[in-house]
Enzyme design. Structure first.
Site, PDB file in Angstrom:
ATOM      1  N   ASP A 104      -2.361  -2.084   9.810  1.00 31.74           N
ATOM      2  CA  ASP A 104      -2.599  -2.043   8.363  1.00 31.74           C
ATOM      3  C   ASP A 104      -3.120  -3.365   7.792  1.00 31.74           C
ATOM      4  O   ASP A 104      -3.308  -3.477   6.581  1.00 31.74           O
ATOM      5  CB  ASP A 104      -1.294  -1.693   7.625  1.00 31.74           C
ATOM      6  CG  ASP A 104      -0.772  -0.306   7.962  1.00 31.74           C
ATOM      7  OD1 ASP A 104      -1.589   0.577   8.290  1.00 31.74           O
ATOM      8  OD2 ASP A 104       0.455  -0.119   7.902  1.00 31.74           O
ATOM      9  N   LYS A 113       0.846  -1.206   0.000  1.00 31.81           N
ATOM     10  CA  LYS A 113       0.000   0.000   0.000  1.00 31.81           C
ATOM     11  C   LYS A 113       0.872   1.244   0.000  1.00 31.81           C
ATOM     12  O   LYS A 113       2.024   1.227   0.458  1.00 31.81           O
ATOM     13  CB  LYS A 113      -0.957   0.038   1.201  1.00 31.81           C
ATOM     14  CG  LYS A 113      -0.306   0.034   2.604  1.00 31.81           C
ATOM     15  CD  LYS A 113       0.153   1.396   3.102  1.00 31.81           C
ATOM     16  CE  LYS A 113       0.896   1.310   4.419  1.00 31.81           C
ATOM     17  NZ  LYS A 113       1.722   2.478   4.721  1.00 31.81           N
TER      18      LYS A 113
HETATM   19  O1  C5P Z   1       0.164  -1.617  14.366  1.00 26.54           O
HETATM   20  P1  C5P Z   1       1.593  -1.732  13.923  1.00 26.54           P
HETATM   21  O2  C5P Z   1       2.280  -2.915  14.521  1.00 26.54           O
HETATM   22  O3  C5P Z   1       1.750  -1.660  12.456  1.00 26.54           O
HETATM   23  O4  C5P Z   1       2.327  -0.442  14.507  1.00 26.54           O
HETATM   24  C1  C5P Z   1       3.731  -0.385  14.675  1.00 26.54           C
HETATM   25  C2  C5P Z   1       4.067   0.816  15.558  1.00 26.54           C
HETATM   26  O5  C5P Z   1       3.758   2.033  14.863  1.00 26.54           O
HETATM   27  C3  C5P Z   1       3.281   0.912  16.849  1.00 26.54           C
HETATM   28  O6  C5P Z   1       3.882   0.169  17.883  1.00 26.54           O
HETATM   29  C4  C5P Z   1       3.308   2.418  17.140  1.00 26.54           C
HETATM   30  O7  C5P Z   1       4.537   2.802  17.717  1.00 26.54           O
HETATM   31  C5  C5P Z   1       3.254   3.027  15.747  1.00 26.54           C
HETATM   32  N1  C5P Z   1       1.879   3.403  15.331  1.00 26.54           N
HETATM   33  C6  C5P Z   1       1.282   4.507  15.902  1.00 26.54           C
HETATM   34  N2  C5P Z   1       0.008   4.862  15.543  1.00 26.54           N
HETATM   35  C7  C5P Z   1      -0.643   4.155  14.600  1.00 26.54           C
HETATM   36  C8  C5P Z   1      -0.043   3.031  13.985  1.00 26.54           C
HETATM   37  C9  C5P Z   1       1.221   2.676  14.385  1.00 26.54           C
HETATM   38  O8  C5P Z   1       1.866   5.180  16.757  1.00 26.54           O
HETATM   39  N3  C5P Z   1      -1.874   4.528  14.246  1.00 26.54           N
END
Ligand code: C5P
Length: 310
Positions: free
Chosen positions: A138, A8
């Site tokens: 995502d 994406k």
């Molecule tokens: O959800 P995911 O594992 O992809 O997110 C990785 C990191 O990115 C999270 O631990 C956080 O630090 C950051 N993040 C965030 N806000 C979001 C998505 C991700 O702060 N909406």
């Protein structure tokens, strides 16, 4: 059972202040592009094999997002003993790792679709989306694909009305970057500002450009709140972004938390020319012309090896 899922880019990524749980509320417009990872889920004993682009950087333990997705599905359906899904997962990567293209999320979404089919669990797209949301921000979008608005931490996904096909060049950078580190850098940059960030809202002009199939309008409205943070951690991006303007891209943006840059081209031919120019300029490690939107995760080969998807 083999499924594939797309990378994406975020056409809009507007980030609110940090929440209590370590995440940030977002308003984002996701756009799935024609660069896919494939994941095969077969009966096995918990093996994980990764091949292809950046394979050495992908963990094969319980932190692997495809493993987490299959475990979450096993728990939710009782199709396999929780904690020991009894499968072999083979991931064939074309999406670079830690590149802001949600490659790990694509692997998780493909694994969910493949395991749902292998176990004949029969979960609906909506039920799979709920499981996806527990695996990563995502992952639900990688299931949905197309062009879609993401809210919450990105996991609340609603398909958007978009016309036409958009032609892009992805410019891959050397090295990856941790998503969490980029959000933290964004918070630090904002702390120096006098006023706190406003609540994010959807860019209605960007949505109108998408509805009208207006690539020029889309190029003007691409926006990423994480871009300054990504550039601060990866200063070489400054040159890569400037090269987009030099070579006539309709818009250039850092994809998600970076360090991949996405260049919007006028058409497929311009995308090929742009890719050649960017490669010649040496501002990226590698370039890939892609098109979007494309569908989300789907089965491409079943147990018999017959093609079942597009
Ligand atoms: O959800 P995911 O594992 O992809 O997110 C990785 C990191 O990115 C999270 O631990 C956080 O630090 C950051 N993040 C965030 N806000 C979001 C998505 C991700 O702060 N909406």
């Amino acid at each position: 059972m083999t499924a594939r899922a797309p990378a994406k880019v975020n056409l809009q990524l507007s980030v609110g202040p940090p929440r209590g749980d370590g995440y940030h509320d977002l308003v984002t417009v996701y756009h799935a592009v024609s660069l896919f990872d494939e994941v095969t889920v077969a009966e096995g004993r918990g093996q994980v094999v990764v091949a292809g682009e950046g394979a050495a950087e992908v963990p094969t333990d319980d932190t692997n997002l495809a493993v987490r997705a299959v475990r979450a599905l096993a728990r939710a359906t009782g199709c396999a003993p929780a904690g020991s899904p009894g499968v072999r997962i083979t991931i064939s990567k074309r999406i670079p790792v830690a590149a802001g293209l949600a490659g790990g999320s694509a692997d998780a979404a493909a694994a969910l679709v493949a395991a749902n089919e292998l176990w004949r669990a029969g979960l609906s797209q909506g039920e799979l989306s709920q499981i996806a949301a527990t695996v990563g921000s995502d992952v639900a979008f990688a299931l949905t694909g197309g062009t879609a608005v993401g809210m919450g931490r990105g996991e609340r996904v609603t398909s958007a009305l978009a016309h036409g096909t958009y032609h892009w060049v992805l410019g891959f950078a050397d090295g990856g970057v941790s998503t969490g580190a980029v959000y933290a850098a964004c918070d630090r940059i904002r702390e120096r500002r006098p006023s706190p960030p406003a609540s994010p809202s959807l860019d209605l002009e960007l949505m109108a450009a998408l509805r009208g199939g207006d690539a020029t309008g889309l190029g003007r409205h691409l926006h990423n709140d994480l871009q300054a943070a990504a550039v601060s951690l990866h200063p070489a991006l400054r040159r890569a972004l400037a090269a987009g303007e030099e070579y006539g891209a309709l818009g250039t943006i850092v994809s998600g938390s970076g360090p991949t840059c996405a260049y919007l081209a006028k058409d497929a031919r311009h995308a090929r020319d742009l890719a050649a120019a960017l490669a010649g300029e040496g501002v990226c490690r590698a370039v890939a012309p892609v098109a979007g939107p494309v569908p989300g995760a789907c089965v491409v080969r079943g147990a018999t090896g017959a093609g079942e998807g597009s």
